[in-house]
Write an enzyme that holds these catalytic residues in place. Structure first.
Site, mmCIF file in Angstrom:
data_model
loop_
_atom_site.group_PDB
_atom_site.id
_atom_site.type_symbol
_atom_site.label_atom_id
_atom_site.label_comp_id
_atom_site.label_asym_id
_atom_site.label_seq_id
_atom_site.Cartn_x
_atom_site.Cartn_y
_atom_site.Cartn_z
ATOM 1 N N SER A 1 0.857 -1.176 0.000
ATOM 2 C CA SER A 1 0.000 0.000 0.000
ATOM 3 C C SER A 1 0.893 1.225 0.000
ATOM 4 C CB SER A 1 -0.894 -0.007 1.246
ATOM 5 O OG SER A 1 -0.097 0.238 2.403
ATOM 6 N N THR A 2 0.304 2.389 0.183
ATOM 7 C CA THR A 2 1.104 3.603 0.217
ATOM 8 C C THR A 2 1.878 3.739 1.516
ATOM 9 O OG1 THR A 2 -0.797 4.847 1.043
ATOM 10 C CG2 THR A 2 -0.422 4.880 -1.331
#
Length: 205
Positions: A10-11
């Protein structure tokens, strides 16, 4: 044996680092080292993933693609999954994952009979297809639940939409102004190329 690790996180940067340490340990347990890492922040539901495509371009025949879980590689629809499998098959790349013990045989040395290799390849291919299908269903189920939740919130007048991370966007804008590339910004901030492009468009307008 050349092992290329593909990390689709994910980020959140910590997600990629956790997966990196897990895969390093897994490879070491099997007597190998990982030669190259590819960190992706794009969705697994699309084939438009720069790091995955770079891995395939960089790979030599019979290299190993190591992933934490199969859903890190594919939450694709059936057509795109078949396309990805063809790209991997063109270079005879083997997908290995700690969650798929039948794939570990690719890490073992020694020769096997042609019959044994064919059986193992068939079993592993079937399990890969199954796990990819499960990953896609999980993705679609979660999107459907999110859409239902948004629709309910709208009906109740509570939906505000996804809020922008202004602090991160300002950081991206500063890095763009100072000449940093998209790839460098991705690595530094753990953000998507889509977000960088969005900020770049805003700064030009």
């Amino acid at each position: 044996m050349f092992i290329r690790a593909y990390l689709r996180a994910s980020t959140v940067e910590q997600d990629a680092e956790r997966a990196r340490e897990l895969l390093i340990g897994f490879a070491a347990e099997h007597g190998h080292q990982i030669a190259s890492f590819y960190v992706e922040n794009e969705s697994g539901a699309t084939l438009d993933r720069p790091e995955l495509m770079r891995l395939i371009r960089d790979a030599a025949d019979r290299d190993i693609v190591l992933v934490e879980q199969i859903d890190r590689l594919a939450r694709l629809n059936q057509t795109d999954w078949q396309t990805l499998k063809q790209l991997l098959a063109q270079k005879q790349l083997s997908i290995v994952s700690p969650e798929l013990p039948t794939s570990w045989v690719a890490l073992q040395g020694g020769s096997r009979s042609e019959f044994t290799s064919a059986i193992l390849q068939a079993v592993n291919g079937m399990l890969l297809d199954m796990l990819a299908a499960v990953a896609r269903k999980d993705y679609e189920d979660r999107r459907r639940r999110q859409q239902h939740g948004i629709a309910k919130a709208r009906d109740e007048g509570k939906y505000r939409g996804r809020q922008k991370d202004e602090k991160k966007r300002q950081h991206i804008a500063r890095l763009l102004v100072t000449g940093h590339s998209y790839s460098a910004i991705q690595e530094m901030l753990g953000c998507s190329r889509y977000l960088i492009a969005s900020v770049a468009k805003e700064t030009r307008s």
